[in-house]
Enzyme design. Structure first.
Site, PDB file in Angstrom:
ATOM      1  N   GLY A  11       0.778  -1.235   0.000  1.00 52.98           N
ATOM      2  CA  GLY A  11       0.000   0.000   0.000  1.00 52.98           C
ATOM      3  C   GLY A  11       0.811   1.286   0.000  1.00 52.98           C
ATOM      4  O   GLY A  11       0.362   2.315   0.499  1.00 52.98           O
ATOM      5  N   THR A  12       2.014   1.276  -0.607  1.00 48.32           N
ATOM      6  CA  THR A  12       2.774   2.545  -0.656  1.00 48.32           C
ATOM      7  C   THR A  12       2.095   3.534  -1.591  1.00 48.32           C
ATOM      8  O   THR A  12       2.140   4.739  -1.374  1.00 48.32           O
ATOM      9  CB  THR A  12       4.234   2.332  -1.109  1.00 48.32           C
ATOM     10  OG1 THR A  12       4.242   1.831  -2.440  1.00 48.32           O
ATOM     11  CG2 THR A  12       4.964   1.388  -0.171  1.00 48.32           C
ATOM     12  N   ASN A  13       1.416   3.009  -2.634  1.00 45.68           N
ATOM     13  CA  ASN A  13       0.659   3.926  -3.514  1.00 45.68           C
ATOM     14  C   ASN A  13      -0.545   4.487  -2.766  1.00 45.68           C
ATOM     15  O   ASN A  13      -0.879   5.668  -2.903  1.00 45.68           O
ATOM     16  CB  ASN A  13       0.206   3.186  -4.776  1.00 45.68           C
ATOM     17  CG  ASN A  13       1.305   3.133  -5.821  1.00 45.68           C
ATOM     18  OD1 ASN A  13       1.634   4.143  -6.415  1.00 45.68           O
ATOM     19  ND2 ASN A  13       1.887   1.975  -6.005  1.00 45.68           N
ATOM     20  N   ILE A  91      -8.839  -9.591 -10.584  1.00 40.66           N
ATOM     21  CA  ILE A  91      -9.500  -9.096 -11.801  1.00 40.66           C
ATOM     22  C   ILE A  91     -10.740  -8.297 -11.408  1.00 40.66           C
ATOM     23  O   ILE A  91     -11.451  -8.680 -10.473  1.00 40.66           O
ATOM     24  CB  ILE A  91      -9.922 -10.308 -12.686  1.00 40.66           C
ATOM     25  CG1 ILE A  91      -8.663 -11.097 -13.093  1.00 40.66           C
ATOM     26  CG2 ILE A  91     -10.710  -9.865 -13.908  1.00 40.66           C
ATOM     27  CD1 ILE A  91      -7.696 -10.326 -13.976  1.00 40.66           C
ATOM     28  N   ASN A 106      -5.715   2.586 -12.870  1.00 41.38           N
ATOM     29  CA  ASN A 106      -4.742   1.612 -12.384  1.00 41.38           C
ATOM     30  C   ASN A 106      -3.351   2.180 -12.580  1.00 41.38           C
ATOM     31  O   ASN A 106      -3.085   2.931 -13.517  1.00 41.38           O
ATOM     32  CB  ASN A 106      -4.882   0.301 -13.177  1.00 41.38           C
ATOM     33  CG  ASN A 106      -3.912  -0.764 -12.700  1.00 41.38           C
ATOM     34  OD1 ASN A 106      -3.749  -0.961 -11.502  1.00 41.38           O
ATOM     35  ND2 ASN A 106      -3.240  -1.427 -13.630  1.00 41.38           N
ATOM     36  N   HIS A 108       0.527   0.951 -13.171  1.00 41.26           N
ATOM     37  CA  HIS A 108       1.293  -0.240 -13.555  1.00 41.26           C
ATOM     38  C   HIS A 108       2.772   0.141 -13.616  1.00 41.26           C
ATOM     39  O   HIS A 108       3.110   1.190 -14.175  1.00 41.26           O
ATOM     40  CB  HIS A 108       0.795  -0.759 -14.910  1.00 41.26           C
ATOM     41  CG  HIS A 108       1.491  -1.998 -15.358  1.00 41.26           C
ATOM     42  ND1 HIS A 108       1.161  -3.260 -14.888  1.00 41.26           N
ATOM     43  CD2 HIS A 108       2.537  -2.170 -16.202  1.00 41.26           C
ATOM     44  CE1 HIS A 108       1.988  -4.145 -15.438  1.00 41.26           C
ATOM     45  NE2 HIS A 108       2.821  -3.509 -16.232  1.00 41.26           N
TER      46      HIS A 108
HETATM   47  C1  GRF Z   1       4.172  -2.466  -6.824  1.00 39.31           C
HETATM   48  O1  GRF Z   1       4.860  -3.443  -7.582  1.00 39.31           O
HETATM   49  C2  GRF Z   1       3.723  -1.346  -7.716  1.00 39.31           C
HETATM   50  O2  GRF Z   1       4.660  -1.142  -8.752  1.00 39.31           O
HETATM   51  C3  GRF Z   1       2.435  -1.852  -8.283  1.00 39.31           C
HETATM   52  O3  GRF Z   1       1.846  -2.600  -7.241  1.00 39.31           O
HETATM   53  C4  GRF Z   1       2.880  -3.081  -6.354  1.00 39.31           C
HETATM   54  C5  GRF Z   1       2.576  -2.782  -4.925  1.00 39.31           C
HETATM   55  O4  GRF Z   1       2.501  -1.428  -4.728  1.00 39.31           O
HETATM   56  N1  GRF Z   1       1.597  -0.756  -8.702  1.00 39.31           N
HETATM   57  P1  GRF Z   1       2.038  -0.842  -3.298  1.00 39.31           P
HETATM   58  O5  GRF Z   1       3.297  -0.587  -2.522  1.00 39.31           O
HETATM   59  O6  GRF Z   1       1.192  -1.917  -2.637  1.00 39.31           O
HETATM   60  O7  GRF Z   1       1.273   0.402  -3.607  1.00 39.31           O
END
Ligand code: GRF
Length: 203
Positions: A11-13, A91, A106, A108
């Site tokens: 979940g860093t995004n 999905i 999304n 990617h």
């Molecule tokens: C990472 O590989 C990112 O590139 C992709 O999802 C994966 C997990 O990201 N979008 P996050 O740290 O859980 O947001």
């Protein structure tokens, strides 16, 4: 704009979206965080910021159609306008793609269409980038349609790949870009600036 963020992992995004929201970078509200995995650390991030969470996992919902129905119910119950997939590895059901046409985005971790599609997610993408020896990679934000990683592209940003890069060093460089692009996409969406014409996004 009411936003639901779907996650499967760290979940860093999601965190970059939470931080952007709290800084007032965009006015949209993150109403709901849904994970398909009960152990996703992103759920903890949401709880730390008092954001409602839900888990739609196979153990609780063995039947795919029940899980899909529950997802749709939750989105409608919270009057979600925009769905953001942030590291979501399941999905999206056809019915939801239709209902939320050009309202699901999304992120990617490659420059689509390269290194995209079935089987290309997370670290696997960067492994293939190294194997293929490409000199640039990056991140793509796109609207979600029926084709995996195939929807209209909103933003892309590139980063150089050095010979001695590893999956970890590439992932670090690409995640830094993801964390910039995703909040920008939400901001442009809420400002009504993401216009799709013949499956291409005009910003
Ligand atoms: C990472 O590989 C990112 O590139 C992709 O999802 C994966 C997990 O990201 N979008 P996050 O740290 O859980 O947001």
């Amino acid at each position: 704009v009411k936003v639901a963020v779907l996650i499967s992992g760290g979940g860093t995004n999601l965190q970059s979206l939470i931080d952007s929201s709290e800084k007032g970078y965009f006015s949209s509200e993150i109403k709901l965080v849904i994970s398909n995995r009960p152990d996703a650390y992103g759920l903890t991030r949401a709880k730390n910021h008092h954001i409602k969470t839900a888990v739609l996992d196979r153990a609780t919902y063995p039947e795919g159609k029940d899980r899909d129905l529950k997802l749709l119910e939750m989105l409608q119950q919270e009057e979600i306008d925009l769905v953001v997939l942030a590291g979501y590895l399941a999905i999206i059901p056809q019915k939801i793609i239709e209902k939320y046409r050009n309202r699901i985005i999304n992120i990617h971790p490659s420059l689509l269409p390269s290194f995209g599609g079935k089987g290309f997610y997370g670290r696997k993408v960067h492994e293939e980038v190294i194997k293929r020896g490409v000199k640039i990679t990056g991140a793509t934000v796109h609207f979600v349609n029926e084709e995996t990683d195939g929807g209209p592209i909103i933003f892309q940003e590139a980063v150089k790949v050095d010979f001695d890069d590893t999956v970890d060093t590439i992932q670090e460089k690409v995640l830094a870009i993801e964390h910039q692009l995703l909040p920008r996409a939400v901001k442009l969406y809420e400002e009504g600036l993401l216009v799709v014409i013949d499956d291409r996004v005009k910003i």
